[in-house]
Design an enzyme around this catalytic site. Structure first.
Site, PDB file in Angstrom:
ATOM      1  N   GLN A  87       0.627  -1.175  -0.077  1.00 39.79           N
ATOM      2  CA  GLN A  87       0.067   0.023   0.067  1.00 39.79           C
ATOM      3  C   GLN A  87       1.082   1.390   0.036  1.00 39.79           C
ATOM      4  O   GLN A  87       1.863   1.156   0.652  1.00 39.79           O
ATOM      5  CB  GLN A  87      -0.851   0.056   1.242  1.00 39.79           C
ATOM      6  CG  GLN A  87      -1.967   1.296   1.066  1.00 39.79           C
ATOM      7  CD  GLN A  87      -2.932   1.246   2.266  1.00 39.79           C
ATOM      8  OE1 GLN A  87      -2.465   1.703   3.325  1.00 39.79           O
ATOM      9  NE2 GLN A  87      -4.266   0.866   2.069  1.00 39.79           N
ATOM     10  N   CYS A  89      -6.842   7.430   5.179  1.00 36.44           N
ATOM     11  CA  CYS A  89      -6.127   7.485   6.414  1.00 36.44           C
ATOM     12  C   CYS A  89      -6.466   8.792   7.092  1.00 36.44           C
ATOM     13  O   CYS A  89      -6.550  10.069   6.409  1.00 36.44           O
ATOM     14  CB  CYS A  89      -4.596   7.542   6.143  1.00 36.44           C
ATOM     15  SG  CYS A  89      -3.620   7.747   7.745  1.00 36.44           S
ATOM     16  N   LYS A 123      -8.145   2.029  -1.505  1.00 37.21           N
ATOM     17  CA  LYS A 123      -9.052   1.690  -0.143  1.00 37.21           C
ATOM     18  C   LYS A 123      -9.386   3.192   0.228  1.00 37.21           C
ATOM     19  O   LYS A 123      -8.694   4.171   0.165  1.00 37.21           O
ATOM     20  CB  LYS A 123      -8.193   0.975   0.920  1.00 37.21           C
ATOM     21  CG  LYS A 123      -8.552   0.990   2.104  1.00 37.21           C
ATOM     22  CD  LYS A 123      -8.149   0.106   2.983  1.00 37.21           C
ATOM     23  CE  LYS A 123      -8.790  -0.035   4.415  1.00 37.21           C
ATOM     24  NZ  LYS A 123      -8.186   0.662   5.473  1.00 37.21           N
ATOM     25  N   GLU A 156     -15.782  -2.799  11.378  1.00 40.69           N
ATOM     26  CA  GLU A 156     -16.831  -3.338  12.225  1.00 40.69           C
ATOM     27  C   GLU A 156     -17.108  -4.801  12.125  1.00 40.69           C
ATOM     28  O   GLU A 156     -18.275  -5.184  12.476  1.00 40.69           O
ATOM     29  CB  GLU A 156     -18.093  -2.618  12.600  1.00 40.69           C
ATOM     30  CG  GLU A 156     -17.430  -1.265  13.115  1.00 40.69           C
ATOM     31  CD  GLU A 156     -16.888  -0.949  14.511  1.00 40.69           C
ATOM     32  OE1 GLU A 156     -17.181  -1.890  15.320  1.00 40.69           O
ATOM     33  OE2 GLU A 156     -15.980  -0.133  14.416  1.00 40.69           O
ATOM     34  N   ARG A 172      -9.366  -5.016  12.739  1.00 44.56           N
ATOM     35  CA  ARG A 172      -9.233  -5.241  14.335  1.00 44.56           C
ATOM     36  C   ARG A 172      -9.861  -6.857  14.599  1.00 44.56           C
ATOM     37  O   ARG A 172      -9.379  -7.402  15.604  1.00 44.56           O
ATOM     38  CB  ARG A 172      -9.940  -4.123  15.204  1.00 44.56           C
ATOM     39  CG  ARG A 172      -9.091  -2.974  14.920  1.00 44.56           C
ATOM     40  CD  ARG A 172      -9.903  -1.894  15.416  1.00 44.56           C
ATOM     41  NE  ARG A 172     -10.923  -1.666  14.433  1.00 44.56           N
ATOM     42  CZ  ARG A 172     -12.091  -1.121  14.821  1.00 44.56           C
ATOM     43  NH1 ARG A 172     -12.000  -0.091  15.915  1.00 44.56           N
ATOM     44  NH2 ARG A 172     -13.289  -0.818  14.075  1.00 44.56           N
TER      45      ARG A 172
HETATM   46  C1  LIG Z   1      -4.055   0.959  14.246  1.00 39.64           C
HETATM   47  C2  LIG Z   1      -4.656   1.306  12.978  1.00 39.64           C
HETATM   48  C3  LIG Z   1      -3.699   1.118  11.806  1.00 39.64           C
HETATM   49  C4  LIG Z   1      -4.140   1.395  10.703  1.00 39.64           C
HETATM   50  N1  LIG Z   1      -3.313   1.510   9.604  1.00 39.64           N
HETATM   51  C5  LIG Z   1      -3.745   1.604   8.152  1.00 39.64           C
HETATM   52  C6  LIG Z   1      -2.985   1.613   7.035  1.00 39.64           C
HETATM   53  O1  LIG Z   1      -1.861   1.477   7.315  1.00 39.64           O
HETATM   54  N2  LIG Z   1      -3.563   1.685   5.787  1.00 39.64           N
HETATM   55  C7  LIG Z   1      -4.840   1.708   5.515  1.00 39.64           C
HETATM   56  O2  LIG Z   1      -5.518   1.715   4.480  1.00 39.64           O
HETATM   57  N3  LIG Z   1      -5.648   1.552   6.714  1.00 39.64           N
HETATM   58  C8  LIG Z   1      -5.218   1.227   7.991  1.00 39.64           C
HETATM   59  N4  LIG Z   1      -6.122   1.090   9.161  1.00 39.64           N
HETATM   60  C9  LIG Z   1      -7.580   1.234   8.744  1.00 39.64           C
HETATM   61  C10 LIG Z   1      -7.986  -0.434   8.713  1.00 39.64           C
HETATM   62  O3  LIG Z   1      -7.372  -0.981   7.613  1.00 39.64           O
HETATM   63  C11 LIG Z   1      -9.511  -0.547   8.762  1.00 39.64           C
HETATM   64  O4  LIG Z   1     -10.051   0.272   7.709  1.00 39.64           O
HETATM   65  C12 LIG Z   1     -10.157  -0.032   9.938  1.00 39.64           C
HETATM   66  O5  LIG Z   1      -9.572  -0.483  10.913  1.00 39.64           O
HETATM   67  C13 LIG Z   1     -11.715  -0.561   9.960  1.00 39.64           C
HETATM   68  O6  LIG Z   1     -11.502  -2.091   9.759  1.00 39.64           O
HETATM   69  P1  LIG Z   1     -11.969  -3.091  11.014  1.00 39.64           P
HETATM   70  O7  LIG Z   1     -12.968  -2.619  11.863  1.00 39.64           O
HETATM   71  O8  LIG Z   1     -11.805  -4.299  10.317  1.00 39.64           O
HETATM   72  O9  LIG Z   1     -10.690  -2.684  11.900  1.00 39.64           O
HETATM   73  C14 LIG Z   1      -5.524   1.343  10.410  1.00 39.64           C
HETATM   74  C15 LIG Z   1      -6.441   1.343  11.757  1.00 39.64           C
HETATM   75  C16 LIG Z   1      -6.027   1.269  12.760  1.00 39.64           C
HETATM   76  C17 LIG Z   1      -6.846   0.965  13.973  1.00 39.64           C
END
Ligand SMILES: Cc1cc2nc3c(=O)[nH]c(=O)nc-3n(C[C@H](O)[C@H](O)[C@H](O)COP(=O)(O)O)c2cc1C
Length: 324
Positions: free
Chosen positions: A69, A99, A140, A202, A225
């Site tokens: 990415q 981001c 994304k 989520e 997560r």
């Molecule tokens: C600590 C943390 C770091 C993340 N780093 C990135 C990243 O490097 N690139 C990206 O596109 N999204 C990043 N995200 C977003 C996640 O990829 C994802 O879109 C977001 O956590 C929602 O999905 P989930 O509910 O399955 O966690 C990050 C999220 C968190 C919490």
């Protein structure tokens, strides 16, 4: 058939976590933590640092591809870096338009770009042109910056630029990580685009996956997560557990073995404070699924040496064996 992508998570899902989670099964694809591209062409060492799998055919030990990415607001330098990382063997390039970090947004990258669909288009099109045809370019995005009115326009701009796939984190930048994720907002996007739209946000359980699929109309998901808190989740989604299996596809004892494995993998990183931080972070997140992990976290949270944390994990294992 559903595909599950392991989400990029800066500071959480690195090469070691990808190794552990993809060996469990159910994950079709990983995306690396973002590489922030600003003014220069990076040397190979930067990309190897974020994605060591580039040295092993762009795949984890379990054979799951890792797309790299990149994130930035300048089309020419994004294209230049994309072309280079493709030449290093990246099996795919993903562009970060989601981001929410203030420093990133202040410097014209990440979710701030969602205010200008034409810029998303120009960046995605430049990256697409720079990378050989057989290497997929994906993106994304979130539903918007401060509100959602441009969601569809942004998605169409990315698709028209030649992206092979679009993942949508079902929240705006302003909504941060606050539940709920607005899965219903993904449906019009999925219906309008001719490329696959991947739902994100989520999904913590198989039930969440089924609900997200029903509401969003997306079969494919990206999970962040939820995979850390429930390492068996992708497998539960792609191959539903039989009655005999545990509540999370894994018994607590097996989770302890994974933590021990993870400690072994990160032991090569020469920073005990970093190692301890990563172990605590994972044990804390596992507490969402495993009450035992929440208790374990209380015992280890003040420990600073990885070996001391490991020793608590081993004691927990011995206690379980003694009780059995
Ligand atoms: C600590 C943390 C770091 C993340 N780093 C990135 C990243 O490097 N690139 C990206 O596109 N999204 C990043 N995200 C977003 C996640 O990829 C994802 O879109 C977001 O956590 C929602 O999905 P989930 O509910 O399955 O966690 C990050 C999220 C968190 C919490």
């Amino acid at each position: 058939m559903a595909t599950v992508t392991l989400a990029p998570m800066e500071g959480v899902i690195d090469v070691h976590m990808r190794d552990i989670l993809t060996r469990i099964g159910g994950i079709d694809l990983c995306v690396s933590e973002f590489v922030r591209v600003s003014q220069h062409l990076y040397p190979a060492s930067v990309f190897y640092n974020y994605c060591p799998e580039l040295k092993t055919g762009g795949k984890t030990a379990a054979g799951v591809p890792v797309h790299v990415q990149i994130m930035g607001g300048e089309a020419p330098v994004m294209a230049e870096n994309a072309e280079f990382v493709a030449s290093l063997g990246a099996p795919g390039i993903d562009i970060n338009f989601g981001c929410p970090a203030k420093t990133v947004n202040r410097h014209d990258a990440g979710a701030t770009l969602l205010q200008w669909p034409e810029r998303l288009h120009d960046i995605a099109a430049a990256v697409r042109r720079a990378v050989p045809d057989h290497i997929p370019v994906s993106a994304k995005m979130r539903l918007g910056f401060s509100e959602k009115s441009l969601a569809l326009e942004n998605a169409l701009a990315i698709a028209e630029a030649g992206a092979a796939k679009l993942t949508v984190h079902a929240r705006t930048k302003l909504e941060g990580y606050k539940p709920p994720a607005h899965w219903e907002c993904l449906r019009p996007i999925a219906e309008a685009l001719s490329i696959p739209v991947v739902a994100n946000g989520e999904i913590w359980t198989r039930q969440d996956y089924l609900k997200c699929r029903e509401i969003s109309g997306c079969t494919d998901v990206m999970i962040g997560r939820g995979m850390i808190a429930r390492p068996g989740l992708a497998r539960e989604i792609t191959a539903p557990p039989s009655g005999a299996q545990t509540r999370a596809g894994f018994a607590w004892l097996e989770i302890l073995d994974l933590i021990i494995d993870y400690h072994r993998l990160i032991a090569g990183v020469p920073h005990p404070v970093w190692q301890a931080g990563r172990l605590k972070q994972w044990i804390k997140l596992l507490g969402r699924t495993y009450g035992e992990s929440a208790d374990l976290f209380l015992r280890i949270r003040r420990l600073e040496e990885p070996v001391d944390i490991l020793s608590e994990v081993n004691s927990e294992r011995e206690r379980i064996y003694a009780d059995a």
